[in-house]
Design a protein around this motif. Sequence first.
Motif, PDB file in Angstrom:
ATOM      1  N   ALA A  68     -10.777  37.218 -26.886  1.00 15.94           N
ATOM      2  CA  ALA A  68      -9.757  37.382 -25.852  1.00 15.94           C
ATOM      3  C   ALA A  68      -8.569  36.446 -26.095  1.00 15.94           C
ATOM      4  O   ALA A  68      -7.402  36.810 -25.876  1.00 15.94           O
ATOM      5  CB  ALA A  68     -10.373  37.122 -24.477  1.00 15.94           C
ATOM      6  N   TYR A  69      -8.837  35.235 -26.542  1.00 12.54           N
ATOM      7  CA  TYR A  69      -7.762  34.278 -26.816  1.00 12.54           C
ATOM      8  C   TYR A  69      -6.871  34.805 -27.942  1.00 12.54           C
ATOM      9  O   TYR A  69      -5.633  34.763 -27.850  1.00 12.54           O
ATOM     10  CB  TYR A  69      -8.369  32.934 -27.202  1.00 12.54           C
ATOM     11  CG  TYR A  69      -7.346  31.883 -27.543  1.00 12.54           C
ATOM     12  CD1 TYR A  69      -6.662  31.203 -26.535  1.00 12.54           C
ATOM     13  CD2 TYR A  69      -7.064  31.576 -28.870  1.00 12.54           C
ATOM     14  CE1 TYR A  69      -5.713  30.239 -26.854  1.00 12.54           C
ATOM     15  CE2 TYR A  69      -6.127  30.615 -29.191  1.00 12.54           C
ATOM     16  CZ  TYR A  69      -5.453  29.940 -28.183  1.00 12.54           C
ATOM     17  OH  TYR A  69      -4.526  28.989 -28.508  1.00 12.54           O
ATOM     18  N   SER A  70      -7.494  35.310 -28.997  1.00 16.30           N
ATOM     19  CA  SER A  70      -6.713  35.844 -30.116  1.00 16.30           C
ATOM     20  C   SER A  70      -5.915  37.073 -29.706  1.00 16.30           C
ATOM     21  O   SER A  70      -4.765  37.268 -30.120  1.00 16.30           O
ATOM     22  CB  SER A  70      -7.638  36.190 -31.286  1.00 16.30           C
ATOM     23  OG  SER A  70      -8.235  35.024 -31.804  1.00 16.30           O
ATOM     24  N   ALA A  71      -6.547  37.935 -28.859  1.00 17.79           N
ATOM     25  CA  ALA A  71      -5.851  39.148 -28.423  1.00 17.79           C
ATOM     26  C   ALA A  71      -4.615  38.808 -27.600  1.00 17.79           C
ATOM     27  O   ALA A  71      -3.615  39.537 -27.622  1.00 17.79           O
ATOM     28  CB  ALA A  71      -6.805  40.020 -27.612  1.00 17.79           C
ATOM     29  N   ALA A  72      -4.644  37.707 -26.888  1.00 19.89           N
ATOM     30  CA  ALA A  72      -3.517  37.325 -26.046  1.00 19.89           C
ATOM     31  C   ALA A  72      -2.384  36.679 -26.844  1.00 19.89           C
ATOM     32  O   ALA A  72      -1.229  36.693 -26.415  1.00 19.89           O
ATOM     33  CB  ALA A  72      -3.997  36.372 -24.953  1.00 19.89           C
ATOM     34  N   PHE A 155      -2.894  44.397 -25.720  1.00 22.86           N
ATOM     35  CA  PHE A 155      -1.870  45.148 -24.984  1.00 22.86           C
ATOM     36  C   PHE A 155      -0.524  44.470 -25.185  1.00 22.86           C
ATOM     37  O   PHE A 155      -0.426  43.233 -25.245  1.00 22.86           O
ATOM     38  CB  PHE A 155      -2.190  45.197 -23.488  1.00 22.86           C
ATOM     39  CG  PHE A 155      -3.436  45.982 -23.164  1.00 22.86           C
ATOM     40  CD1 PHE A 155      -3.373  47.371 -23.082  1.00 22.86           C
ATOM     41  CD2 PHE A 155      -4.636  45.343 -22.958  1.00 22.86           C
ATOM     42  CE1 PHE A 155      -4.515  48.094 -22.774  1.00 22.86           C
ATOM     43  CE2 PHE A 155      -5.776  46.072 -22.652  1.00 22.86           C
ATOM     44  CZ  PHE A 155      -5.719  47.453 -22.564  1.00 22.86           C
ATOM     45  N   ALA A 156       0.526  45.341 -25.290  1.00 26.44           N
ATOM     46  CA  ALA A 156       1.898  44.833 -25.369  1.00 26.44           C
ATOM     47  C   ALA A 156       2.321  44.312 -24.003  1.00 26.44           C
ATOM     48  O   ALA A 156       1.700  44.636 -22.984  1.00 26.44           O
ATOM     49  CB  ALA A 156       2.850  45.946 -25.825  1.00 26.44           C
ATOM     50  N   PRO A 157       3.387  43.502 -23.936  1.00 26.04           N
ATOM     51  CA  PRO A 157       3.860  43.002 -22.642  1.00 26.04           C
ATOM     52  C   PRO A 157       4.165  44.111 -21.654  1.00 26.04           C
ATOM     53  O   PRO A 157       4.054  43.913 -20.435  1.00 26.04           O
ATOM     54  CB  PRO A 157       5.107  42.200 -23.003  1.00 26.04           C
ATOM     55  CG  PRO A 157       4.852  41.727 -24.402  1.00 26.04           C
ATOM     56  CD  PRO A 157       4.152  42.863 -25.071  1.00 26.04           C
ATOM     57  N   ASP A 158       4.560  45.294 -22.196  1.00 22.02           N
ATOM     58  CA  ASP A 158       4.849  46.394 -21.274  1.00 22.02           C
ATOM     59  C   ASP A 158       3.609  47.194 -20.916  1.00 22.02           C
ATOM     60  O   ASP A 158       3.680  48.235 -20.256  1.00 22.02           O
ATOM     61  CB  ASP A 158       5.915  47.313 -21.877  1.00 22.02           C
ATOM     62  CG  ASP A 158       5.481  47.892 -23.221  1.00 22.02           C
ATOM     63  OD1 ASP A 158       4.297  47.623 -23.637  1.00 22.02           O
ATOM     64  OD2 ASP A 158       6.270  48.592 -23.844  1.00 22.02           O
TER      65      ASP A 158
END
Length: 523
Positions: A68-72, A155-158
């Motif tokens: 999760a940390y890497s995905a963020a 997920f992208a910021p949008d």
Amino acid sequence: MHHLDLRRLILLLTITATLLTFANSFHASYQTLHRQLIAQTLEANRAYAAKLAHSTDAFLRAAQQQLAYSAALLPERLDAEVERLKAQTGTFNGVFIVRADGRVQAAAPWGVGLVGSVLQTEGARRALAAREPLISTPYVGLRGHLLVFLSQPIFAPDGRYLGYVGGAIHLGQSDGSLQALLGNHYYQDGSQLYVVDANRHLLHHQEPSRIGEVVSGNPAVEAVLRGEEGSRRVLDGTGIDMLAGYAPVAGTGWGVVAQRPSAATLAALDGLMLEILLAALPFFIPMLVALWWLSKLIVRPLRQLAITARHWEFASAREQIRRVRAWYFEAEQLKLAMLDGLALLHGKLGRLNQENLTDPLTGLTNRRGLQLALERWQAQRRSFAVIAVDIDHFKQVNDSYGHDIGDRVLQHVSRLLGSVSRSSDLVCRGGGEEFTLLLPETSLEGALQVAERLRGLISHAPSPTGSFVTVSAGVAQWPGSAASVEVVLRLADEALYRAKRGGRNRAVVAGQTEVGSEDVPAG
């Protein structure tokens, strides 16, 4: 026919009872220890399974947090990120960053050669379809390893779905991080530790060849897959009796089972019971010696009585019986019964030869009868009072009136003695003008009253001389006056002589001063 004696019978009974009691206690101890060992092992396995289940859950949650940390982060250098994830904790055997179309953007280790290709594994397909944090069911990967795939969506910021970052953890491999976490069960005696998934596949086992095998018919597995934590006794697939503890892994549907053969748990019990047996021997042997000594002590009076009974006809039988120390109730009653039996026998013989026990002049009991009565009452511990009686100035009667009148005076006094006596009393003529009265269960005070009544009666009754005669009396009581019967008789005689010295026609109690006197009537 040879019969066992009482001593051997008592020994046999006590030793048998002791051995049976010891055997029962030994068996009860064995059963108690058996139950305790079973219960302790079941609880230990449950606690161990719960600990490993918790550790496994914590391990998987930590792995998810890493992903999760890497995905963020969405780092620019994806290759560096996958290398960092793989090397950081050694949790994953392989790390991937995959685009939304399924193509691999970065992978570690580089040697896998997957960058740019589309992953077709079960875990990759489920990760793309789920678009949420996921722990896959175990499956066989591209290189033939059984593995579990953890993924975290990107997920992208949008809010657009960009793909996922995932990590593979090999199962049943020596280089697997989960294998290192679970390790081997703490016993090396046939015990087993295994992990099953929701479909009953083995994810971990000491025997790597069994990884992936489906476990069926095991109550512990069925219980843990229902989410239960506990312990129970089960038969494994090979029919071995096992003590199993189990606990579920939260959030995965997995279960951890730790089990140990019952035989291994109870193997130490035999040695422990042998130690208990050896420890009891130093106490058991002295106990047998004590039983032997006690049986000898119990039997001794009965044996002495039995030997005497075989020689009943001997004159020494009564004395031998009297010497027997009957220290408990049954022996004492048997001793008394034998003394009474001898007394009865002597009584029958006495009736055949009455002169042996009876004074021919007065018809009273003689000294021999007096001695027999004293022996019987002493053996029975029957208290009695003694009144020693002597006719005052009897020599003057014989000198003045002759021996014929003297004999009639003796008969006259004998009749008066009998008139004041109870049926249970014994009136004896000891010889000459001396008489003895034995009053059973009579106190000193009561005996003194009898002596006074007798003295008054004789002093007021005309005698064959045509005048009155008087008597002096000494009173004692057994066992009150002395412990020995012989001493009591002597004390009564001494009291009689004190009465004589005190003026005659009076009664004196042993150890006391004279009690009253009366003037002799004229005539």
